[in-house]
Write an enzyme that holds these catalytic residues in place. Structure first.
Site, PDB file in Angstrom:
ATOM      1  N   MET A   1       0.844  -1.193   0.000  1.00 41.52           N
ATOM      2  CA  MET A   1       0.000   0.000   0.000  1.00 41.52           C
ATOM      3  C   MET A   1       0.873   1.234   0.000  1.00 41.52           C
ATOM      4  SD  MET A   1      -3.059   1.160   2.603  1.00 41.52           S
ATOM      5  CE  MET A   1      -2.007   1.432   4.026  1.00 41.52           C
ATOM      6  N   CYS A   2       0.740   2.069  -1.001  1.00 40.14           N
ATOM      7  CA  CYS A   2       1.446   3.342  -1.102  1.00 40.14           C
ATOM      8  C   CYS A   2       0.436   4.450  -1.351  1.00 40.14           C
ATOM      9  CB  CYS A   2       2.467   3.316  -2.239  1.00 40.14           C
ATOM     10  SG  CYS A   2       3.796   2.103  -2.036  1.00 40.14           S
ATOM     11  N   GLY A   3       0.876   5.680  -1.226  1.00 43.18           N
ATOM     12  CA  GLY A   3      -0.011   6.809  -1.449  1.00 43.18           C
ATOM     13  C   GLY A   3       0.499   7.706  -2.558  1.00 43.18           C
TER      14      GLY A   3
END
Length: 302
Positions: free
Chosen positions: A1-3
Protein backbone atom coordinates in the site's frame (compact mmCIF):
# COMPACT_ATOMS: atom_id res chain seq x y z
CA UNK A 1 0.00 0.00 0.00
CA UNK A 2 1.45 3.34 -1.10
CA UNK A 3 -0.01 6.81 -1.45
CA UNK A 4 -0.08 9.10 -4.47
CA UNK A 5 -0.99 12.78 -4.69
CA UNK A 6 -0.60 14.71 -7.95
CA UNK A 7 -1.65 18.18 -9.01
CA UNK A 8 -1.63 19.98 -12.36
CA UNK A 9 -2.49 23.68 -12.19
CA UNK A 10 -4.24 25.01 -15.29
CA UNK A 11 -4.76 28.47 -13.83
CA UNK A 12 -1.43 30.36 -13.56
CA UNK A 13 -2.79 32.39 -10.65
CA UNK A 14 -2.60 29.20 -8.58
CA UNK A 15 1.06 28.54 -9.39
CA UNK A 16 2.30 30.36 -6.25
CA UNK A 17 0.19 27.94 -4.17
CA UNK A 18 1.38 24.72 -5.79
CA UNK A 19 3.59 23.68 -2.87
CA UNK A 20 1.07 24.47 -0.16
CA UNK A 21 -1.72 22.65 -2.02
CA UNK A 22 0.43 19.59 -2.69
CA UNK A 23 1.65 19.59 0.90
CA UNK A 24 -1.94 19.53 2.17
CA UNK A 25 -2.69 16.59 -0.15
CA UNK A 26 0.44 14.72 0.93
CA UNK A 27 -0.49 15.14 4.59
CA UNK A 28 -3.62 13.03 4.04
CA UNK A 29 -1.83 10.00 2.53
CA UNK A 30 1.03 9.64 5.02
CA UNK A 31 -0.41 6.52 6.62
CA UNK A 32 -0.41 4.77 3.23
CA UNK A 33 3.38 4.88 3.12
CA UNK A 34 5.22 6.00 6.24
CA UNK A 35 8.72 4.74 5.48
CA UNK A 36 9.89 7.10 2.73
CA UNK A 37 8.63 9.65 0.24
CA UNK A 38 9.43 11.52 -2.93
CA UNK A 39 8.45 14.76 -4.65
CA UNK A 40 8.63 16.13 -8.17
CA UNK A 41 7.92 19.79 -8.80
CA UNK A 42 7.71 21.50 -12.18
CA UNK A 43 8.74 25.02 -13.15
CA UNK A 44 9.62 25.97 -9.59
CA UNK A 45 11.56 29.26 -9.46
CA UNK A 46 14.91 28.89 -7.74
CA UNK A 47 15.15 25.19 -8.56
CA UNK A 48 14.86 25.09 -12.36
CA UNK A 49 14.99 27.60 -15.21
CA UNK A 50 13.88 27.37 -18.87
CA UNK A 51 16.83 26.72 -21.17
CA UNK A 52 18.91 25.39 -18.29
CA UNK A 53 19.36 21.65 -17.69
CA UNK A 54 19.04 20.56 -14.08
CA UNK A 55 20.03 17.23 -12.55
CA UNK A 56 18.69 16.06 -9.21
CA UNK A 57 21.21 13.91 -7.34
CA UNK A 58 20.29 11.57 -4.50
CA UNK A 59 21.61 12.83 -1.18
CA UNK A 60 22.97 16.08 0.20
CA UNK A 61 26.45 14.65 0.84
CA UNK A 62 28.18 13.80 -2.43
CA UNK A 63 31.53 13.17 -0.78
CA UNK A 64 33.06 16.46 -1.94
CA UNK A 65 32.32 20.10 -1.22
CA UNK A 66 29.85 22.06 -3.30
CA UNK A 67 32.73 24.21 -4.56
CA UNK A 68 34.73 21.14 -5.61
CA UNK A 69 31.71 19.65 -7.39
CA UNK A 70 31.09 22.93 -9.21
CA UNK A 71 34.72 23.17 -10.28
CA UNK A 72 34.88 19.54 -11.36
CA UNK A 73 31.77 19.82 -13.52
CA UNK A 74 32.87 23.19 -14.96
CA UNK A 75 36.16 21.66 -16.13
CA UNK A 76 34.23 19.17 -18.28
CA UNK A 77 31.80 21.64 -19.85
CA UNK A 78 32.25 24.36 -22.48
CA UNK A 79 33.79 27.50 -20.98
CA UNK A 80 30.59 29.50 -21.41
CA UNK A 81 28.47 26.92 -19.55
CA UNK A 82 28.89 27.93 -15.93
CA UNK A 83 27.41 25.25 -13.65
CA UNK A 84 25.56 25.96 -10.42
CA UNK A 85 25.20 23.56 -7.49
CA UNK A 86 22.76 23.87 -4.61
CA UNK A 87 21.67 21.56 -1.81
CA UNK A 88 17.95 21.42 -1.07
CA UNK A 89 17.07 19.20 1.86
CA UNK A 90 18.46 15.76 1.10
CA UNK A 91 18.94 16.52 -2.61
CA UNK A 92 21.76 18.06 -4.62
CA UNK A 93 20.80 20.04 -7.74
CA UNK A 94 23.33 20.67 -10.51
CA UNK A 95 22.40 23.07 -13.34
CA UNK A 96 24.09 24.36 -16.48
CA UNK A 97 23.16 25.77 -19.88
CA UNK A 98 24.03 22.57 -21.76
CA UNK A 99 22.10 19.51 -22.88
CA UNK A 100 21.17 17.06 -20.16
CA UNK A 101 23.25 14.23 -21.65
CA UNK A 102 26.39 16.37 -21.53
CA UNK A 103 25.60 17.49 -17.99
CA UNK A 104 25.03 13.89 -16.87
CA UNK A 105 28.38 12.91 -18.40
CA UNK A 106 30.19 15.74 -16.60
CA UNK A 107 28.55 14.99 -13.26
CA UNK A 108 29.11 11.22 -13.40
CA UNK A 109 32.75 11.68 -14.40
CA UNK A 110 33.19 14.03 -11.44
CA UNK A 111 31.12 11.84 -9.10
CA UNK A 112 31.17 8.23 -10.35
CA UNK A 113 29.00 7.07 -7.44
CA UNK A 114 26.32 9.72 -7.91
CA UNK A 115 22.73 8.63 -8.54
CA UNK A 116 20.77 10.90 -10.85
CA UNK A 117 17.13 10.88 -9.71
CA UNK A 118 15.82 13.65 -11.95
CA UNK A 119 16.77 15.48 -15.14
CA UNK A 120 15.41 18.09 -17.51
CA UNK A 121 14.71 21.80 -17.84
CA UNK A 122 11.44 21.82 -15.91
CA UNK A 123 11.53 19.27 -13.07
CA UNK A 124 13.30 18.93 -9.73
CA UNK A 125 13.02 15.56 -7.98
CA UNK A 126 13.57 15.09 -4.25
CA UNK A 127 13.29 11.92 -2.20
CA UNK A 128 14.47 10.46 1.07
CA UNK A 129 13.78 7.93 3.83
CA UNK A 130 11.66 8.96 6.79
CA UNK A 131 8.29 10.47 7.61
CA UNK A 132 6.82 12.01 4.43
CA UNK A 133 5.86 15.32 6.05
CA UNK A 134 9.35 15.69 7.53
CA UNK A 135 10.81 15.06 4.07
CA UNK A 136 8.45 17.66 2.57
CA UNK A 137 9.39 20.19 5.26
CA UNK A 138 13.11 19.49 4.87
CA UNK A 139 12.86 20.30 1.17
CA UNK A 140 10.63 23.35 1.69
CA UNK A 141 7.70 22.03 -0.32
CA UNK A 142 5.04 24.25 1.23
CA UNK A 143 6.69 27.46 0.00
CA UNK A 144 7.31 26.24 -3.56
CA UNK A 145 5.55 27.64 -6.60
CA UNK A 146 5.12 25.70 -9.81
CA UNK A 147 2.86 24.39 -12.55
CA UNK A 148 2.66 20.75 -11.43
CA UNK A 149 3.54 18.64 -8.45
CA UNK A 150 3.75 14.91 -7.84
CA UNK A 151 4.23 13.14 -4.52
CA UNK A 152 4.42 9.57 -3.28
CA UNK A 153 4.48 7.95 0.15
CA UNK A 154 5.99 4.49 0.09
CA UNK A 155 5.29 1.27 1.93
CA UNK A 156 8.03 -0.95 0.53
CA UNK A 157 7.02 -4.41 -0.68
CA UNK A 158 9.19 -5.27 -3.70
CA UNK A 159 12.54 -3.90 -2.51
CA UNK A 160 14.30 -2.46 0.54
CA UNK A 161 13.45 0.81 2.23
CA UNK A 162 16.03 3.11 0.67
CA UNK A 163 15.98 6.64 -0.70
CA UNK A 164 16.94 5.24 -4.09
CA UNK A 165 13.93 2.93 -4.03
CA UNK A 166 11.53 5.78 -3.30
CA UNK A 167 9.32 7.23 -6.00
CA UNK A 168 9.09 9.11 -8.30
CA UNK A 169 11.39 7.53 -10.82
CA UNK A 170 12.62 10.10 -13.33
CA UNK A 171 14.62 8.38 -16.06
CA UNK A 172 14.26 10.76 -19.02
CA UNK A 173 14.04 14.51 -19.41
CA UNK A 174 11.14 15.91 -17.35
CA UNK A 175 9.51 12.46 -17.10
CA UNK A 176 8.38 11.14 -13.70
CA UNK A 177 6.42 8.04 -12.69
CA UNK A 178 4.91 6.99 -9.36
CA UNK A 179 3.23 3.69 -8.61
CA UNK A 180 0.91 2.17 -6.06
CA UNK A 181 0.97 -1.60 -6.46
CA UNK A 182 3.39 -4.12 -7.88
CA UNK A 183 4.47 -5.55 -11.22
CA UNK A 184 4.59 -9.33 -11.02
CA UNK A 185 6.78 -9.81 -14.12
CA UNK A 186 9.15 -6.89 -13.60
CA UNK A 187 12.23 -9.14 -13.58
CA UNK A 188 11.40 -10.46 -17.05
CA UNK A 189 10.80 -6.99 -18.46
CA UNK A 190 13.97 -5.72 -16.75
CA UNK A 191 16.01 -8.39 -18.52
CA UNK A 192 14.45 -7.49 -21.87
CA UNK A 193 15.20 -3.80 -21.39
CA UNK A 194 18.78 -4.56 -20.32
CA UNK A 195 19.26 -6.49 -23.55
CA UNK A 196 18.27 -3.27 -25.33
CA UNK A 197 20.97 -1.37 -23.46
CA UNK A 198 18.84 0.18 -20.73
CA UNK A 199 20.76 0.76 -17.48
CA UNK A 200 19.00 0.55 -14.09
CA UNK A 201 19.77 2.34 -10.82
CA UNK A 202 17.77 0.17 -8.40
CA UNK A 203 16.02 -3.15 -7.93
CA UNK A 204 12.65 -1.45 -7.59
CA UNK A 205 9.86 -2.79 -9.82
CA UNK A 206 8.59 0.75 -10.38
CA UNK A 207 11.83 1.71 -12.09
CA UNK A 208 11.07 -0.99 -14.65
CA UNK A 209 7.78 0.72 -15.44
CA UNK A 210 9.47 4.11 -15.74
CA UNK A 211 12.23 2.74 -17.97
CA UNK A 212 9.65 1.01 -20.15
CA UNK A 213 7.63 4.21 -20.60
CA UNK A 214 10.80 6.18 -21.41
CA UNK A 215 11.78 3.53 -23.96
CA UNK A 216 8.38 3.71 -25.66
CA UNK A 217 8.44 7.52 -25.76
CA UNK A 218 11.91 7.40 -27.31
CA UNK A 219 10.49 5.09 -29.99
CA UNK A 220 7.84 7.67 -30.85
CA UNK A 221 4.85 6.75 -28.69
CA UNK A 222 2.67 9.46 -27.25
CA UNK A 223 2.33 9.33 -23.49
CA UNK A 224 -1.08 7.67 -23.85
CA UNK A 225 0.28 5.09 -26.30
CA UNK A 226 3.23 4.33 -24.02
CA UNK A 227 0.88 3.58 -21.10
CA UNK A 228 -1.42 1.48 -23.27
CA UNK A 229 1.62 -0.56 -24.31
CA UNK A 230 2.76 -0.82 -20.69
CA UNK A 231 -0.57 -2.45 -19.87
CA UNK A 232 0.11 -5.08 -22.52
CA UNK A 233 3.61 -5.90 -21.24
CA UNK A 234 3.67 -5.46 -17.46
CA UNK A 235 1.40 -7.62 -15.31
CA UNK A 236 0.21 -6.74 -11.84
CA UNK A 237 -2.06 -4.57 -9.75
CA UNK A 238 -1.31 -0.88 -10.05
CA UNK A 239 -2.26 2.75 -10.23
CA UNK A 240 0.28 4.89 -12.07
CA UNK A 241 0.68 8.62 -12.43
CA UNK A 242 3.12 9.89 -15.05
CA UNK A 243 4.09 13.52 -15.55
CA UNK A 244 6.06 15.34 -18.24
CA UNK A 245 6.94 19.00 -18.68
CA UNK A 246 3.41 19.83 -19.82
CA UNK A 247 1.23 16.77 -19.18
CA UNK A 248 -0.08 14.35 -16.58
CA UNK A 249 -1.50 10.86 -17.07
CA UNK A 250 -3.27 8.36 -14.81
CA UNK A 251 -3.91 4.68 -15.46
CA UNK A 252 -5.10 1.74 -13.35
CA UNK A 253 -4.69 -1.96 -13.98
CA UNK A 254 -7.46 -3.76 -15.94
CA UNK A 255 -9.35 -4.76 -12.79
CA UNK A 256 -8.69 -1.48 -10.94
CA UNK A 257 -7.29 -3.19 -7.88
CA UNK A 258 -5.57 -0.10 -6.50
CA UNK A 259 -7.52 3.02 -5.50
CA UNK A 260 -7.54 6.35 -7.31
CA UNK A 261 -9.79 9.39 -7.28
CA UNK A 262 -9.63 12.42 -9.59
CA UNK A 263 -10.95 15.96 -9.19
CA UNK A 264 -11.11 18.18 -12.26
CA UNK A 265 -12.01 21.87 -12.53
CA UNK A 266 -11.19 24.66 -14.97
CA UNK A 267 -8.32 25.59 -12.65
CA UNK A 268 -6.67 22.23 -11.96
CA UNK A 269 -6.62 18.46 -12.19
CA UNK A 270 -5.80 16.59 -9.00
CA UNK A 271 -5.40 12.88 -8.35
CA UNK A 272 -4.97 11.06 -5.07
CA UNK A 273 -5.22 7.61 -3.58
CA UNK A 274 -8.01 8.77 -1.26
CA UNK A 275 -10.67 11.50 -1.45
CA UNK A 276 -9.58 13.06 1.83
CA UNK A 277 -6.42 14.28 0.06
CA UNK A 278 -8.62 16.30 -2.32
CA UNK A 279 -11.12 17.63 0.19
CA UNK A 280 -9.31 20.90 1.00
CA UNK A 281 -8.56 21.94 -2.58
CA UNK A 282 -10.12 25.21 -3.76
CA UNK A 283 -13.39 24.75 -5.60
CA UNK A 284 -13.65 21.09 -4.68
CA UNK A 285 -17.38 21.38 -4.00
CA UNK A 286 -18.05 22.04 -7.70
CA UNK A 287 -15.30 19.86 -9.14
CA UNK A 288 -15.97 16.89 -11.36
CA UNK A 289 -14.96 14.00 -9.12
CA UNK A 290 -14.62 10.45 -10.43
CA UNK A 291 -12.74 7.19 -10.16
CA UNK A 292 -10.72 6.35 -13.27
CA UNK A 293 -12.05 3.33 -15.15
CA UNK A 294 -10.08 0.07 -15.20
CA UNK A 295 -7.35 -0.01 -17.84
CA UNK A 296 -8.22 3.40 -19.30
CA UNK A 297 -5.48 5.99 -19.76
CA UNK A 298 -6.42 9.56 -18.79
CA UNK A 299 -4.22 12.44 -19.95
CA UNK A 300 -4.24 16.20 -19.39
CA UNK A 301 -2.02 18.92 -20.81
CA UNK A 302 -1.13 22.41 -19.66
Amino acid sequence: MCGIAALQLRNPSLHPRMGSLLSSMLCQIVDRGPDSAGLAVYNTPGLVSPGISTLSLLGRDQGITTAALTAGVAALLPSDAVPAVQVVGDTTLVSAAVGTDLLVKAVTETLPAATVIGRGEHVAVMKSVGHPMEIAAEHGLEAMAGSQGLSHTRMATESAVTAGGSHPFSVADDLCLVHNGSFSNHATVRRELKREGVVFDSENDTEVGARYVASRLKQGDTLEEALVNLGKVLDGFYTLVVTTADSMAVVRDPIACKPAIIAETDDYVAMASEYRALAALPGISTARIFEPEPGKVYTWSL
